[in-house]
Design a protein around this motif. Structure first.
Motif, PDB file in Angstrom:
ATOM      1  N   TYR A 350       0.825  -1.207   0.000  1.00 59.27           N
ATOM      2  CA  TYR A 350       0.000   0.000   0.000  1.00 59.27           C
ATOM      3  C   TYR A 350       0.863   1.262   0.000  1.00 59.27           C
ATOM      4  O   TYR A 350       0.477   2.283  -0.578  1.00 59.27           O
ATOM      5  N   GLY A 351       2.031   1.195   0.640  1.00 60.09           N
ATOM      6  CA  GLY A 351       2.925   2.357   0.626  1.00 60.09           C
ATOM      7  C   GLY A 351       3.398   2.695  -0.773  1.00 60.09           C
ATOM      8  O   GLY A 351       3.353   3.851  -1.209  1.00 60.09           O
ATOM      9  N   LEU A 352       3.845   1.685  -1.522  1.00 65.04           N
ATOM     10  CA  LEU A 352       4.293   1.915  -2.888  1.00 65.04           C
ATOM     11  C   LEU A 352       3.126   2.296  -3.799  1.00 65.04           C
ATOM     12  O   LEU A 352       3.288   3.101  -4.712  1.00 65.04           O
ATOM     13  N   LEU A 400      14.277  -8.559  -2.558  1.00 65.55           N
ATOM     14  CA  LEU A 400      14.328  -7.709  -3.746  1.00 65.55           C
ATOM     15  C   LEU A 400      13.515  -6.435  -3.532  1.00 65.55           C
ATOM     16  O   LEU A 400      13.987  -5.329  -3.816  1.00 65.55           O
ATOM     17  N   GLY A 401      12.286  -6.590  -3.047  1.00 65.30           N
ATOM     18  CA  GLY A 401      11.449  -5.410  -2.815  1.00 65.30           C
ATOM     19  C   GLY A 401      12.063  -4.456  -1.821  1.00 65.30           C
ATOM     20  O   GLY A 401      12.052  -3.233  -2.025  1.00 65.30           O
ATOM     21  N   VAL A 421      10.844   3.864 -12.127  1.00 66.68           N
ATOM     22  CA  VAL A 421      11.179   2.508 -12.582  1.00 66.68           C
ATOM     23  C   VAL A 421      11.509   1.614 -11.395  1.00 66.68           C
ATOM     24  O   VAL A 421      11.043   0.462 -11.307  1.00 66.68           O
ATOM     25  N   LEU A 422      12.287   2.132 -10.455  1.00 67.40           N
ATOM     26  CA  LEU A 422      12.632   1.342  -9.270  1.00 67.40           C
ATOM     27  C   LEU A 422      11.394   1.042  -8.432  1.00 67.40           C
ATOM     28  O   LEU A 422      11.242  -0.064  -7.901  1.00 67.40           O
ATOM     29  N   ALA A 423      10.505   2.025  -8.313  1.00 68.76           N
ATOM     30  CA  ALA A 423       9.282   1.821  -7.534  1.00 68.76           C
ATOM     31  C   ALA A 423       8.400   0.752  -8.158  1.00 68.76           C
ATOM     32  O   ALA A 423       7.784  -0.066  -7.452  1.00 68.76           O
ATOM     33  N   VAL A 424       8.334   0.731  -9.487  1.00 65.71           N
ATOM     34  CA  VAL A 424       7.544  -0.293 -10.172  1.00 65.71           C
ATOM     35  C   VAL A 424       8.153  -1.677  -9.941  1.00 65.71           C
ATOM     36  O   VAL A 424       7.434  -2.667  -9.722  1.00 65.71           O
ATOM     37  N   ILE A 425       9.496  -1.751  -9.979  1.00 64.08           N
ATOM     38  CA  ILE A 425      10.166  -3.032  -9.692  1.00 64.08           C
ATOM     39  C   ILE A 425       9.852  -3.471  -8.260  1.00 64.08           C
ATOM     40  O   ILE A 425       9.576  -4.653  -7.992  1.00 64.08           O
ATOM     41  N   GLY A 426       9.889  -2.514  -7.331  1.00 67.00           N
ATOM     42  CA  GLY A 426       9.567  -2.831  -5.941  1.00 67.00           C
ATOM     43  C   GLY A 426       8.144  -3.325  -5.794  1.00 67.00           C
ATOM     44  O   GLY A 426       7.883  -4.295  -5.077  1.00 67.00           O
ATOM     45  N   LYS A 427       7.211  -2.674  -6.481  1.00 69.62           N
ATOM     46  CA  LYS A 427       5.811  -3.093  -6.407  1.00 69.62           C
ATOM     47  C   LYS A 427       5.635  -4.474  -7.040  1.00 69.62           C
ATOM     48  O   LYS A 427       4.849  -5.301  -6.547  1.00 69.62           O
ATOM     49  N   PHE A 428       6.359  -4.720  -8.110  1.00 67.53           N
ATOM     50  CA  PHE A 428       6.335  -6.036  -8.755  1.00 67.53           C
ATOM     51  C   PHE A 428       6.761  -7.122  -7.758  1.00 67.53           C
ATOM     52  O   PHE A 428       6.097  -8.151  -7.613  1.00 67.53           O
ATOM     53  N   ILE A 481      12.845   8.984   4.686  1.00 64.12           N
ATOM     54  CA  ILE A 481      12.309   8.231   5.829  1.00 64.12           C
ATOM     55  C   ILE A 481      11.283   7.177   5.403  1.00 64.12           C
ATOM     56  O   ILE A 481      11.405   6.002   5.781  1.00 64.12           O
ATOM     57  N   PRO A 482      10.238   7.531   4.623  1.00 59.79           N
ATOM     58  CA  PRO A 482       9.264   6.494   4.256  1.00 59.79           C
ATOM     59  C   PRO A 482       9.880   5.317   3.515  1.00 59.79           C
ATOM     60  O   PRO A 482       9.632   4.156   3.862  1.00 59.79           O
ATOM     61  N   MET A 483      10.706   5.603   2.502  1.00 53.86           N
ATOM     62  CA  MET A 483      11.307   4.515   1.738  1.00 53.86           C
ATOM     63  C   MET A 483      12.305   3.724   2.582  1.00 53.86           C
ATOM     64  O   MET A 483      12.502   2.528   2.360  1.00 53.86           O
ATOM     65  N   GLY A 484      12.922   4.381   3.551  1.00 47.01           N
ATOM     66  CA  GLY A 484      13.818   3.668   4.463  1.00 47.01           C
ATOM     67  C   GLY A 484      13.057   2.639   5.278  1.00 47.01           C
ATOM     68  O   GLY A 484      13.516   1.505   5.483  1.00 47.01           O
ATOM     69  N   ILE A 485      11.855   3.028   5.733  1.00 45.27           N
ATOM     70  CA  ILE A 485      11.008   2.100   6.491  1.00 45.27           C
ATOM     71  C   ILE A 485      10.476   0.999   5.579  1.00 45.27           C
ATOM     72  O   ILE A 485      10.502  -0.184   5.927  1.00 45.27           O
ATOM     73  N   PHE A 486       9.996   1.415   4.391  1.00 40.92           N
ATOM     74  CA  PHE A 486       9.459   0.428   3.451  1.00 40.92           C
ATOM     75  C   PHE A 486      10.534  -0.549   2.973  1.00 40.92           C
ATOM     76  O   PHE A 486      10.231  -1.668   2.578  1.00 40.92           O
ATOM     77  N   GLY A 487      11.788  -0.123   2.989  1.00 42.45           N
ATOM     78  CA  GLY A 487      12.859  -0.998   2.536  1.00 42.45           C
ATOM     79  C   GLY A 487      13.400  -1.920   3.612  1.00 42.45           C
ATOM     80  O   GLY A 487      13.678  -3.095   3.352  1.00 42.45           O
TER      81      GLY A 487
END
Length: 550
Positions: A350-352, A400-401, A421-428, A481-487
């Motif tokens: 949901y974050g991505l 990977l995500g 592009v990276l966000a789409v790969i992460g969502k994939f 910060i958000p992407m750090g948490i999501f990662g």
């Protein structure tokens, strides 16, 4: 005959014959329409251009042009566009004085707003004035809906174990249809939010019990394909929603269009089967026998009479409870790890989904892309779980995500294409991981407490869905910060997956002692097998010695 032999019976019935394919096909319709309920509000609450209603000046000069009206009554912001929530304070002057001296004092909108209806005929935002000081209420409404999914996980997980998979699915469909349709006719936004919350509760009932019903009817070698087929239909439903919402620009009609299709599926009351595994754990052997014979006939198979006759020897077992998930050491580890895996999957998914919306495309095309990206992810997971196994597939997708999200934190905002592009790969990767965890969880928990286990995992996922938008708000303190948490979350989850057992091509467990590594055998004391909730201290010494030898 013991429950361990159910897999042998299923082979005679047909592990993925016409009966099971028909079941998956029916439940795919529900998955398709579930996407309408899940994301429909995204299009019903589209924000449109607006400004304060300043019709007061028309009393002095009814022939003034719209452009002059805005210039005289609405201040401009630093970007040169009209303010959305501020107007000049009305004065009792003639139009010549206003044009000569201008207005300087400003205030918040006092008489409502004027909306641009060139693209949207009617939205929740326009009808209930969800702008300015009320603009957060659309996000709050979505959070309330996600809270409904959480409540549904708590209610319908145990209820499915108690009443059966079939009645809970039918009840959930009725609630989704009736309350979804009711939401289209409300005159108060808070009533709409409350009705949507009930739809969310019912949605959990459908999601959880669909998963378990398929897992308990389909053989182990085809279980992944059957489960992920439903996920692909959910992604196709997202794409279908983009087309329907593009054609219907009135939120009430769109709400009806999203809810009415569920009513077309009420013929399920005559054709949807119960889980034979659940029937056997409840001692309803004759019903299970009849159902298995029906399935075998439909699959053009024959079950040897000696196998069916042995079903009568199965005694009723006690129902499992949430406590059993933490009482048995191996189940406790599975429960904690899988709950965390579901949590981070939902959090990042949901974050991505919220952040990937910065494609710069219109909302309908963006929704189409979101659905399209998920299809190869879901289909790909269908094959890698069979090739690499559940554990390694789950771990690699999470790693990977998570890694991609952490890389995004190091990419400057001046490279939006790279970030996208990276966000789409992460969502994939996360979409694939989400499909895998559904399969994995259904296979890790024994039948007697499977609904409780999957329900608890689903509950943690719903908590993540509620807080995910809040994490995105941390962007104002630092964009990383958000992407750090999501990662970081998926990476931790991916590493924890190595603590789990592999379940590829293994028959489902039925009782809690099997999860603890104690095999079934024909010589094993039946009294001990039947009483799942009693510890070793309640056995006599000879039974304890026998368990030790086994």
């Amino acid at each position: 005959m013991t429950m361990t032999d159910f897999g042998e019976i299923l082979k005679n019935v047909g592990e993925f014959g016409r009966f099971q394919k028909s079941l998956v096909f029916m439940l795919c319709f529900l998955s398709f329409f579930n996407a309408f309920h899940m994301f429909g509000q995204l299009f019903m609450a589209i924000s449109v251009p607006h400004h304060c209603n300043t019709s007061w000046i028309l009393e002095n000069s009814p022939n003034i042009t719209e452009e002059d009206q805005l210039n005289l009554t609405i201040p401009r912001n630093e970007h040169g566009s009209y303010e959305k929530c501020v107007m000049y304070t009305p004065v009792d002057w003639d139009i010549e004085s206003i044009q000569r001296y201008g207005l300087n004092d400003s205030e918040d909108c006092q008489n409502g707003w004027v909306y641009d209806t060139s693209q949207q005929k009617s939205t929740l935002v326009m009808e209930f004035n969800l702008v300015c000081h009320r603009k957060e209420e659309t996000d709050i409404s979505q959070a309330v809906y996600m809270s409904g999914l959480l409540i549904g996980s708590i209610i319908f997980g145990p209820l499915g174990d108690r009443l059966g998979r079939r009645p809970v699915i039918l009840l959930s469909m009725l609630l989704m249809f009736s309350f979804g349709m009711g939401a289209a006719f409300v005159t108060n936004f808070y009533v709409y939010t409350a009705l949507r919350c009930v739809v969310g509760i019912a949605m959990s009932g459908v999601l959880i019990n669909n998963l378990v019903l398929v897992a308990e009817w389909v053989g182990s070698s085809h279980r992944a394909y059957a489960t992920i087929t439903g996920h692909v239909c959910f992604a196709i439903g997202q794409m279908g929603l983009a087309g329907i919402s593009y054609a219907i620009r009135n939120w009430r009609l769109l709400q009806i269009a999203c809810s009415a299709p569920t009513g077309l599926l009420f013929f399920y009351i005559w054709v949807l089967p119960e889980s034979p595994r659940w029937l056997l754990t409840k001692g309803k052997n004759e019903k299970a026998k009849t159902l298995l014979q029906k399935a075998a006939t439909f699959n053009r198979q024959t079950i040897p009479e000696e196998l069916l006759s042995q079903l009568q020897e199965e005694k009723q077992t006690k129902s499992g409870s949430m406590v059993d998930l933490f009482r048995v050491p191996s189940l406790r580890k599975v429960t904690l790890v899988m709950s965390f895996v579901w949590f981070v999957n939902s959090l990042v998914y949901y974050g991505l989904s919220l952040n990937v919306g910065s494609f710069g495309l219109d909302i309908y095309l963006t929704q189409l892309i979101f659905g399209a990206v998920e299809i190869p992810a879901r289909l790909g997971s269908m094959f890698i779980v069979q090739i690499l196994g559940r554990k390694l597939s789950q771990s690699l997708c999470l790693l990977l995500g998570g890694t991609v999200c952490l890389i995004i934190t190091a990419i400057p905002r001046t490279l939006p294409v790279v970030i996208t592009v990276l966000a789409v790969i992460g969502k994939f990767a996360i979409a694939a991981s989400f499909s895998i965890c559904y399969i994995y969880a259904a296979e890790l928990f024994p039948t007697i407490i499977r609904q409780n286990g999957v329900g608890l995992c689903s509950m943690t996922a719903r908590v993540a869905g509620i807080i995910s938008p809040l994490i995105s708000l941390l962007d104002k303190y630092h964009p990383a910060i958000p992407m750090g948490i999501f990662g970081s979350g998926p990476i931790i989850g991916g590493l924890l997956c190595f603590l789990l057992p592999e379940t590829r091509n293994r028959d489902l467990q039925d009782h809690t002692h099997e999860a603890n590594g104690i095999p079934r055998s024909d010589n094993f004391p039946k009294e001990q097998l039947m009483d799942e909730n009693h510890g070793d201290e309640e056995m006599d010494p000879s039974q304890q010695q026998k368990r030790t030898r086994l």
